[in-house]
Design a protein around this motif. Sequence first.
Motif, short mmCIF file in Angstrom:
data_model
loop_
_atom_site.label_atom_id
_atom_site.label_comp_id
_atom_site.label_asym_id
_atom_site.label_seq_id
_atom_site.Cartn_x
_atom_site.Cartn_y
_atom_site.Cartn_z
N LYS A 291 0.75 -1.17 -0.02
CA LYS A 291 -0.01 -0.06 -0.16
C LYS A 291 0.92 1.35 0.00
O LYS A 291 1.99 1.29 0.44
N LEU A 292 0.31 2.19 -0.51
CA LEU A 292 0.94 3.59 -0.57
C LEU A 292 0.75 4.39 0.74
O LEU A 292 -0.32 4.46 1.24
N PHE A 293 1.73 4.67 1.39
CA PHE A 293 1.69 5.53 2.59
C PHE A 293 0.95 6.77 2.51
O PHE A 293 0.42 7.63 3.24
N HIS A 294 1.39 7.39 1.26
CA HIS A 294 0.97 8.88 0.84
C HIS A 294 -0.64 8.77 0.83
O HIS A 294 -1.07 9.87 0.93
N ARG A 295 -1.31 7.63 0.98
CA ARG A 295 -2.82 7.70 0.99
C ARG A 295 -3.28 8.39 2.46
O ARG A 295 -4.31 8.72 2.65
N GLY A 296 -2.42 8.04 3.27
CA GLY A 296 -2.73 8.68 4.56
C GLY A 296 -3.75 8.10 5.41
O GLY A 296 -4.35 8.74 6.45
N GLU A 299 -3.56 1.68 8.53
CA GLU A 299 -2.15 1.43 9.11
C GLU A 299 -1.14 2.34 8.58
O GLU A 299 -0.98 2.69 7.60
N ASN A 300 -0.58 2.94 9.90
CA ASN A 300 0.47 4.20 9.32
C ASN A 300 1.88 3.83 9.73
O ASN A 300 1.91 2.88 10.37
N GLU A 314 15.76 1.27 12.45
CA GLU A 314 15.87 2.56 13.07
C GLU A 314 15.44 3.82 12.38
O GLU A 314 14.71 4.60 12.85
N ASN A 315 16.30 3.77 11.28
CA ASN A 315 15.98 5.22 10.55
C ASN A 315 14.67 5.37 9.89
O ASN A 315 14.01 6.48 9.98
N PHE A 316 13.88 4.25 9.82
CA PHE A 316 12.39 4.22 9.29
C PHE A 316 11.52 4.95 10.61
O PHE A 316 10.57 5.83 10.28
N ARG A 317 11.94 5.13 11.97
CA ARG A 317 11.27 5.70 12.61
C ARG A 317 11.31 7.51 12.60
O ARG A 317 10.32 8.18 13.10
N LYS A 318 12.16 7.86 11.94
CA LYS A 318 12.28 9.26 11.62
C LYS A 318 11.02 9.77 10.72
O LYS A 318 10.56 11.22 10.79
N TYR A 319 10.56 8.85 10.23
CA TYR A 319 9.18 9.31 9.26
C TYR A 319 7.66 8.92 10.08
O TYR A 319 6.79 9.26 9.43
N ASN A 320 7.70 8.54 11.38
CA ASN A 320 6.57 8.53 12.13
C ASN A 320 5.84 10.08 11.84
O ASN A 320 6.40 11.15 11.90
N GLY A 321 4.39 9.84 11.53
CA GLY A 321 3.59 10.81 11.33
C GLY A 321 3.96 11.60 10.03
O GLY A 321 3.35 12.68 9.86
N LYS A 322 4.74 11.20 9.30
CA LYS A 322 4.91 11.59 7.84
C LYS A 322 4.61 10.90 6.59
O LYS A 322 5.33 11.07 5.59
N PRO A 327 9.56 10.72 1.47
CA PRO A 327 10.37 11.13 0.09
C PRO A 327 10.49 9.78 -0.84
O PRO A 327 10.98 9.95 -1.76
N PHE A 328 9.74 8.83 -0.33
CA PHE A 328 9.63 7.67 -1.43
C PHE A 328 8.41 6.99 -0.90
O PHE A 328 7.68 7.20 -0.05
N ASP A 329 8.09 5.73 -1.63
CA ASP A 329 6.66 5.07 -1.37
C ASP A 329 6.96 3.58 -1.82
O ASP A 329 7.82 3.34 -2.46
N GLN A 330 5.98 2.80 -1.31
CA GLN A 330 6.07 1.39 -1.65
C GLN A 330 6.06 0.98 -3.26
O GLN A 330 6.48 -0.19 -3.53
N HIS A 331 5.54 1.72 -3.94
CA HIS A 331 5.38 1.47 -5.45
C HIS A 331 6.96 1.70 -6.02
O HIS A 331 7.13 0.66 -6.85
N GLU A 332 7.83 2.33 -5.29
CA GLU A 332 9.12 2.23 -5.80
C GLU A 332 9.90 0.98 -5.26
O GLU A 332 10.82 0.44 -5.94
N MET A 333 9.39 0.62 -4.04
CA MET A 333 10.22 -0.77 -3.76
C MET A 333 9.53 -1.82 -4.67
O MET A 333 10.55 -2.83 -5.06
N MET A 334 8.38 -1.80 -4.89
CA MET A 334 7.95 -3.07 -5.83
C MET A 334 8.28 -2.72 -7.27
O MET A 334 8.81 -3.84 -7.97
N ALA A 335 8.68 -1.54 -7.86
CA ALA A 335 9.16 -1.36 -9.07
C ALA A 335 10.64 -1.84 -8.95
O ALA A 335 11.17 -2.35 -10.22
#
Length: 423
Positions: A291-296, A299-300, A314-322, A327-335
């Motif tokens: 799923k795209l996180f950008h949908r907001g 589950e976030n 650990e780095n992923f935690r800096k995106y809590n609430g964001k 700056p990226f999203d899961q479509h790019e991972m699947m790509a």
Amino acid sequence: MTTRSLRLLALVCVAGSVLVIAQSDVPTAPVPDPLVMADGSRVKNASDWRTKRRPELLALFTREMYGVAPPRSPQMKFVVFDKGTDALGGKAIRRQITVLLKGDPNGPKFDMLLYVPKKATGRVPAILGINFWGNHAITSDPGVRITTNHVESGKNSYADLTCVKDGQATEACRGVNAAQWPIEAMMDKGYALATIYRGDIDPDTKDGFDKSLKAFYPELQGRGDNFSTIGEWAWALSRCIDYLVTDRAIDSKRVAVFGWSRLGKAALWAAANDERFSAAISDDSGAGGAKLFHRGIAENITRLNTVFPHWYDENFRKYNGKDTALPFDQHEMMALIAPRAVYVASAQDDANADPEGEFAGAKAAEPVFRLLGGKGTLPDKWPAVNQSVGDDLAYHVRTGGHDVKPFDWDQYFAFLDRHWNHR
Ligand code: GCU
């Protein structure tokens, strides 16, 4: 304007480029264009993708979300402790393999169960799946080794685990999760099935580090891009294909990786990393999966990092609430899997996973599949229930809830047949 006319087009707008990715009633924040490099330059062809953008994205996801994994050890060994026993009423030959990751029986290790269709005349394609409750739980075959690692207990909607005593699976646990694994149908189709248990890799709890295989790689902890649990499951799946390429029954050019839910998140990341997987199947993988996180919505990132803090780095935690500013999203991972085949499956009532957002994730990956020659297109709009759409990049939303159902497998079989041109 009516609500209907307010229907929003989710757009990809980066460096001046605008792409329609999917129509939806949910306003999706603009997602990054997978075909625009970090420096703003555009990916012009397959070679740019392969040599520049793919490595850049892989490094980004490794650093910011999934963490690093150890390299394959030259000492790794496979101990085939069940070499080829008749099983499943004569339909299959069973093998079981212990993967000694550092070559040491006292070191990190896990067991893999493999069924090869008995009727096979040559090498066969294989589905490699990671399971939730033990190799012994996906079949009542009495020859399957019962895990000695911890198994959760109690009754859930998918398995009656009241058979588990003091965290240990018992004989009564055989086959308790068989409904999600149509092994005989796989054998009839001529597919092998290989599987591993998530709990043989990691106990999958907040404080389970010491009992995970990660504990054997302390050098990969205490850093922002630490070896994470989703990363660890994906890495174990790669170690399985290391074995499968050595097994003469298997056509290692046709191995699909499959996972449901959190294990679907791991299956996608395994295929994103390891180009030996020719296909990936993500069933209800949701947030941190398809799923795209950008949908907001649903589950976030904060919830993932709070309820399951071991899953990502650990780095992923800096995106809590964001979520909507990521700056990226899961479509790019699947790509990263393109142009190999990807099936994203959703369930209509699986609100936590945001089924429409899973579709939007697949759709937003499509420009990369297209650039690399992947077949077929997904519709612009979320399709109606119970219909499979797309080709090399495929999708369906099934009626019902979070689960793996026969309908799902029917679509996966058709997809794999098509992709592998099997029969
Ligand atoms: C929870 C979690 C999901 C995950 C699921 C599962 O519901 O919120 O992200 O996919 O567990 O793995 O069953």
